[in-house]
Design an enzyme around this catalytic site. Structure first.
Site, PDB file in Angstrom:
ATOM      1  N   LYS A   1       0.906  -1.109  -0.010  1.00  0.00           N
ATOM      2  CA  LYS A   1       0.028   0.054   0.103  1.00  0.00           C
ATOM      3  C   LYS A   1       0.965   1.262  -0.017  1.00  0.00           C
ATOM      4  CE  LYS A   1      -4.447   0.979   0.214  1.00  0.00           C
ATOM      5  NZ  LYS A   1      -5.719   0.341  -0.310  1.00  0.00           N
TER       6      LYS A   1
ATOM      7  N   GLY B   1     -18.707   3.451  -2.401  1.00  0.00           N
ATOM      8  CA  GLY B   1     -20.100   3.709  -1.925  1.00  0.00           C
ATOM      9  C   GLY B   1     -21.089   3.852  -2.909  1.00  0.00           C
TER      10      GLY B   1
ATOM     11  N   GLY C   1     -20.402   6.796   3.273  1.00  0.00           N
ATOM     12  CA  GLY C   1     -19.123   7.040   2.226  1.00  0.00           C
ATOM     13  C   GLY C   1     -19.754   6.903   0.995  1.00  0.00           C
TER      14      GLY C   1
END
Ligand code: NAD
Length: 594
Positions: free
Chosen positions: A271, A388, A383
């Site tokens: 990440k 979302g 979200g």
């Protein structure tokens, strides 16, 4: 390490309020003087002016005081036409400390008796007493005070650079370690492997200078954490966020390792991210930042080593810049260096909605398992970004009723149901879901506690915690976001019979289709959207079934089951790749043997 911390909206408002007080604004002064201490007056005024509870104003003051005292350097951004970032002088920083101390419940530098006298003179006197006047009659101090007031009152944002550790509470890396411990014990994981899996394989920290539009240079700190590459090249998104911490990136990279493993992909986990506020940066500044980050990382990423993708506040455009910059560095088009690219430069059809489509497939499986009819089932989505929005849209297309949606500014509720596409149009026009139709407004906290069948947290980490887990009333929690539930909350939800589809499974659709994108880039041959969807569905549905089987066999929740399956796969690969006599895991035979 020197980290950049931005004052939050309420902290900035509070600081301006303090400056207003010293600018002798009559109505505010009268209001403030009716209280006995400057501290209490400030808390009450902040609370009344901005409609926040007094307890929150207290917390705001404490945070503000901590940040100002810990700051090594402070930068103030003032508005157009002067839009410019000013570095405060050491005297101004000290003056700011005196100002904040004046409003402290236990002032150390400023005698409270100064409260009724000429306010600015009392602050100037306190400064001279505590820090000493450099020369003469302190005119220099008075000048610093005037500068500080002017800058504070017009400030658009205030950034501090600090050597203090910057951590989020609760720390998501702690959650990673706790779950590793629980699942490791159940698997009787070899101690050496456990030790290796507690820490990332490689952590890269870079500082990127960026020429801002106003001519100033700002330095942004970026990270890339490659957690484990036993199963293949590491893979993981890039997040741009003003409060990003290294521990958060480490946690996210560990989750990517388990995520690729649990769904059987030949990839490791990583990440990355940059501590920045993309909402306040122009497209040009963002492009220069992204290209700088790519140059700093070029030797560590690549199609066969580590492949970034979009995450919070990064998108296909960000990936296009990375691909272009990297290709220039290596001297040939290298589409496979990132995934989540625009389709015209090697992106995969179906990638944009893949995470949410995966959420939908897992919700369908969970509903089948629990006997919930999805037609008319009520859904709440926290979200309203990439994950979302598409999750709301796809579940709406399935016949579910989307009753509430939120973004960072708050939420909306309608018992009649919302059309996600229309809500998105409103958000695109107004910048938020707030104000859509005749909906009732909710805070993000209230939204999570709504009565519903399916709750999809699709924002950030640590949304469902020990404090609110007992109030969650949904039957299924499908974690579109990474790490939205803390381990303590997990226990409570399990005990209360809430069926949680854990992040590493529920939102794995993104990395599954990212993997398909890598494969297509390597073959230079591209699939139809239908082919992508079918392959995604079969991969995620079989992973769901395998995790459910482990959960039932070991009587553990779906998260522990998913961790067990993922850890076994990584540990088995470590075992065959290493000489060390690691102890093989004999449990879970047959599962995770892909
Ligand atoms: P995004 O930037 O597109 O959207 C984030 C959304 O969350 C925005 O609408 C923002 O307003 C909202 N938000 C921010 N803070 C909030 C808060 N406190 N309360 C409510 N809403 C808030 O990001 P995204 O790509 O949709 O990612 C969302 C989550 O999903 C992240 O946890 C990310 O790691 C995870 N995820 C994303 C992908 C992907 O493919 N994009 C894949 C797997 C997991």
């Amino acid at each position: 390490m020197l980290s950049v911390v931005e004052l939050s909206g309420p902290e900035l408002e509070m600081l301006k309020l303090m400056a207003d007080f010293f600018a002798e604004k009559p109505e505010l002064g009268a209001k403030i003087e009716s209280y006995t201490t400057a501290h209490y007056a400030l808390i009450v005024t902040q609370s009344e002016n901005f409609g926040t509870p007094e307890a929150d104003a207290w917390k705001t003051f404490e945070e503000l005081e901590r940040k100002v005292n810990e700051a090594e350097y402070i930068h103030v951004e003032v508005p157009y036409p002067l839009k410019k970032s000013y570095a405060m002088s050491p005297e101004e920083i000290n003056m700011l400390r005196v100002l904040v101390d004046y409003f402290s419940p236990n002032p150390k530098m400023t005698p409270t008796s100064g409260f009724v006298a000429n306010r600015s003179e009392s602050i100037i006197e306190a400064y001279k007493w505590f820090f000493g006047a450099p020369e003469g009659n302190g005119e220099f101090v008075r000048e610093s005070f005037r500068n500080l007031m002017e800058k504070t009152q017009t400030a658009l944002s205030i950034r501090l650079e600090t050597l203090a550790p910057v951590i989020t509470t609760p720390n998501p890396y702690k959650a990673v370690l706790e779950l590793l411990q629980i699942a490791g014990e159940k698997l009787k994981l070899d101690q050496g492997i456990h030790e290796m899996l507690k820490r990332p394989m490689r952590t890269i920290i870079v500082n990127i200078p960026v020429a801002m539009d106003d001519g100033s240079i700002r330095i942004f700190t970026g990270y890339r954490v490659q957690y484990n590459d036993t199963l293949g090249p590491t893979k993981g998104g890039i997040r741009y966020h003003p409060e990003l911490t290294l521990d958060e990136v480490i946690a996210l990279s560990a989750w990517m390792t388990w995520k690729t493993a649990v769904v059987g992909l030949p990839l490791g986990g990583s990440k990355g991210g940059i501590r920045c506020n993309p909402k306040e940066m122009s497209p040009g500044e963002l492009e220069r930042l992204t290209r700088g980050y790519t140059r700093a990382l070029a030797r560590f990423i690549g199609p066969y080593s580590d492949v970034p993708a979009p995450d919070v506040y990064t998108d296909a455009q960000t990936m296009a810049w990375i691909m272009d910059e990297y290709s220039q560095i290596v001297g040939c088009n290298t589409f496979g260096v990132v995934t989540g690219k625009p389709v015209c430069i090697g992106g995969s059809l179906g990638r944009n909605e893949a995470t949410s489509r995966g959420v939908m497939y897992t919700v369908i499986e969970a509903a089948k398992h629990l006997g919930i009819e999805l037609k008319g089932a009520t859904v709440v989505v926290q979200g309203f970004g990439n994950v979302g929005y598409h999750a709301a849209r796809l579940l709406h297309e399935l016949g579910c009723k989307i009753v509430a949606i939120s973004d960072s500014k708050g939420g909306i509720y309608s018992s009649y149901g919302l059309d996600p596409t229309k809500v998105l149009e409103h958000k695109n026009e107004r910048g938020s879901v707030i104000g859509y139709g005749n909906c009732k407004c909710l805070t993000n906290e209230e939204l999570l506690e709504l009565e519903c069948d399916i709750l999809v947290p699709a924002a950030l980490e640590n949304q469902i915690t020990g404090a609110n887990a007992g109030k969650i009333k949904s039957k299924i929690v499908a974690e579109g976001a990474n790490g939205p539930t803390t381990p303590r909350a997990d226990e409570i939800l399990f005990r209360n019979g809430v069926f949680v589809i854990p992040d590493i499974l529920a939102n794995s659709g993104g990395v599954i289709v990212s993997y398909f994108e890598q494969v297509q880039n390597q073959m230079n041959y591209y699939w139809s959207e239908e082919e992508v969807r079918n392959k995604l569905q079969s991969t995620i549905v079989s992973a769901f079934k395998e995790v459910l089987a482990v959960a039932e066999e070991y009587k553990v929740n779906m998260r522990i089951a998913a961790y067990m399956k993922a850890l076994k796969r990584v540990a088995d690969a470590m075992l065959v790749r290493n000489q060390k006599p690691f102890v093989p895991i004999t449990s879970l035979q047959g599962i995770g043997s892909k």
